[in-house]
Write an enzyme that holds these catalytic residues in place. Structure first.
Site, short mmCIF file in Angstrom:
data_model
loop_
_atom_site.label_atom_id
_atom_site.label_comp_id
_atom_site.label_asym_id
_atom_site.label_seq_id
_atom_site.Cartn_x
_atom_site.Cartn_y
_atom_site.Cartn_z
N LYS A 145 45.62 63.44 0.34
CA LYS A 145 46.41 62.28 0.85
C LYS A 145 45.81 61.06 0.74
O LYS A 145 44.77 60.65 1.10
CB LYS A 145 47.22 62.42 2.29
CG LYS A 145 48.03 61.51 2.58
CD LYS A 145 48.60 61.84 4.11
CE LYS A 145 49.54 60.66 4.50
NZ LYS A 145 50.18 60.82 5.67
N GLU A 198 55.11 53.88 15.84
CA GLU A 198 53.88 54.74 15.89
C GLU A 198 52.82 54.45 16.94
O GLU A 198 52.29 53.48 17.02
CB GLU A 198 53.33 54.88 14.54
CG GLU A 198 52.18 56.10 14.66
CD GLU A 198 51.79 56.54 13.06
OE1 GLU A 198 52.52 56.01 12.12
OE2 GLU A 198 51.18 57.45 13.11
N GLU A 242 52.61 65.95 3.97
CA GLU A 242 51.95 64.57 4.14
C GLU A 242 51.99 64.33 5.74
O GLU A 242 51.23 63.72 6.13
CB GLU A 242 53.08 63.63 3.72
CG GLU A 242 52.83 62.26 3.61
CD GLU A 242 53.93 61.38 2.99
OE1 GLU A 242 54.81 61.93 2.19
OE2 GLU A 242 54.02 60.25 3.52
N GLU A 378 60.25 53.54 -0.90
CA GLU A 378 60.13 53.87 0.56
C GLU A 378 59.15 52.39 1.11
O GLU A 378 59.67 52.39 2.05
CB GLU A 378 58.92 54.93 0.71
CG GLU A 378 59.01 55.58 2.22
CD GLU A 378 57.88 56.59 2.31
OE1 GLU A 378 58.30 57.74 1.49
OE2 GLU A 378 57.09 56.75 3.03
#
Ligand SMILES: C=C(O[C@H]1C=CC=C(C(=O)O)[C@@H]1O)C(=O)O
Length: 403
Positions: A145, A198, A242, A378
């Site tokens: 990733k 987050e 992911e 995105e």
């Protein structure tokens, strides 16, 4: 109602304390408008970092004798942490409302502001870099990733009012809005202002929490399309891979320091006003409570939500392909008290503001199976909250940037 907690550092006199009311938010204040709490710190003085010291050493040295610390960790671990010692700080229950920050006049000077928007890199160049990451992954299967970001530079014809921007961002109750004074490069005030969904890490005594996010979809104002976007995200194997990279990395890093560690609710859909994400709440009990929230943040940062796996290989590829300085974007912002308790949030959906200029960054996690066009879209969706708070129409901003 719970009483506000007002802390003073030992060197502060009663008179000074009286002069700085806890609810006074100046453009130079450190502010975190969290889900259940607002933190305001005033009179912030930078703690010098020893040249060449590792992040772990900088952090443990900064904590010596400090009643409280606030500040930001840059994305790059090798750079100095920006830690500040406030003369006065308050933890106030609940979210500050717009009224606390003054009238929501974003750009002083009346009339409609004029913006110049530049995409760095362009959307086309960003897609090319995503395709390059995918090509490298084919040759190096250990590279699982890589989070690739891009930037937008906005130049307004008058100074941005950071308090008004913060107040607009704080309207989304699902995000933690923040404003952090940054080191100035040219004498001008520079701030990191944003609204992140987050939580990197939070510590209260032996209890520890983290809430990693990864896997995203743009929300829609049409309820049926919005539900469809959420359902597609929940069913996406690409997004769940992911996401798993982040959760696994955090659990592996925390395991040696915890006597209990779990993900009680598993992976769930999480939403902000503009995005859907996959999120997993991690809860733990520390073996050793001398490990502060800031040390935990330094241990975890940068997680694969902003960098990748394996960490060093992903960081190298990001440095090679991105071509722009992330600065404090994708770093962490937060506070830590004398007991080591504190909250550190991943610095996302934010902009570095100075005068009439704003640098916005947004990234997307690339894994085998990612599509360069979808990843570009995105990042555009992730810019939306900040563009809206700055009063820019998303379509017009991207058209202006030819992005
Ligand atoms: C890197 C960003 O988001 C991270 C957090 C949530 C979802 C992410 C994603 O789906 O790629 C990113 O890992 C950003 O907003 O710039």
């Amino acid at each position: 109602m719970t009483k506000a907690l007002v802390m003073k550092t030992p060197e502060m006199t009663g008179d000074e304390a009286g002069a700085v009311a806890p609810s006074v938010v100046a453009p130079s204040s450190f502010v975190l408008v969290g889900v259940g709490e607002t933190v305001v710190a005033n009179g912030c003085r930078p703690i010098p970092a020893a040249a060449g010291a590792s992040l772990a050493r900088q952090v443990s040295e900064a904590l010596v004798g400090a009643a409280a610390l606030v500040g930001a960790l840059p994305y790059e671990r090798a750079r100095p942490a920006h830690l500040l010692r406030p003369t006065e700080w308050s933890r106030l229950p609940g979210r500050f409302t717009a009224r606390a920050f003054g009238p929501p006049v974003l750009l002083r000077g009346g009339d409609t502001p004029h913006w110049q928007v530049t995409a760095e890199p362009s959307l086309a160049a960003y897609r090319t870099s995503v395709a390059e990451v995918l090509r490298r992954m084919e040759n190096r299967p250990e590279l699982r990733k890589v989070v690739l970001s891009r930037a937008l530079r906005l130049s307004g014809d008058r100074p941005i009012d950071p308090r008004a921007l913060l107040s607009r961002l704080a309207e989304d109750p699902a995000a933690t809005a923040f404003s952090v004074p940054l080191p100035s490069t040219d004498g001008a005030t520079r701030l990191l202002v944003g609204a992140t969904p987050e939580l990197l890490v939070s510590r209260r005594g032996e209890a520890m929490f983290s809430h990693p996010l990864a896997g995203s979809a743009r929300r829609s104002s049409d309820p049926a399309r919005d539900r469809e976007a959420a359902e597609n995200l929940a069913a996406s194997t690409k997004d769940s891979r992911e996401h798993r990279e982040v959760v696994t990395a955090i659990l592996d890093l925390l395991a040696p320091y915890c006597r209990e560690l779990s993900t009680p609710e598993g992976t769930q859909l999480v939403s902000t006003a503009s995005m859907w994400h996959l999120g997993t709440r991690i809860v733990g009990r520390l073996r050793d409570t001398t490990l502060s929230s800031l040390e935990l943040a330094a241990l975890l940062h940068p997680t694969p939500a902003v960098c990748g796996t394996p960490r060093d290989a992903a960081a190298e590829l990001i440095a090679e392909l991105e071509g722009h300085d992330r600065g404090f974007y994708a770093g962490a912002v937060g506070w830590c008290d004398a007991a080591g308790d504190g909250d550190w949030h991943v610095a996302l959906r934010c902009a570095e503001i100075s005068g009439g200029e704003a640098w916005l960054h947004a990234g997307a996690g690339i894994v085998p199976g990612s599509d360069p066009v979808a990843e570009g879209e995105e990042t555009a969706a992730k810019f939306a909250a900040m563009l809206r708070a700055l009063g820019l129409d998303e379509a017009i901003a991207f058209e202006g940037a030819a992005a």
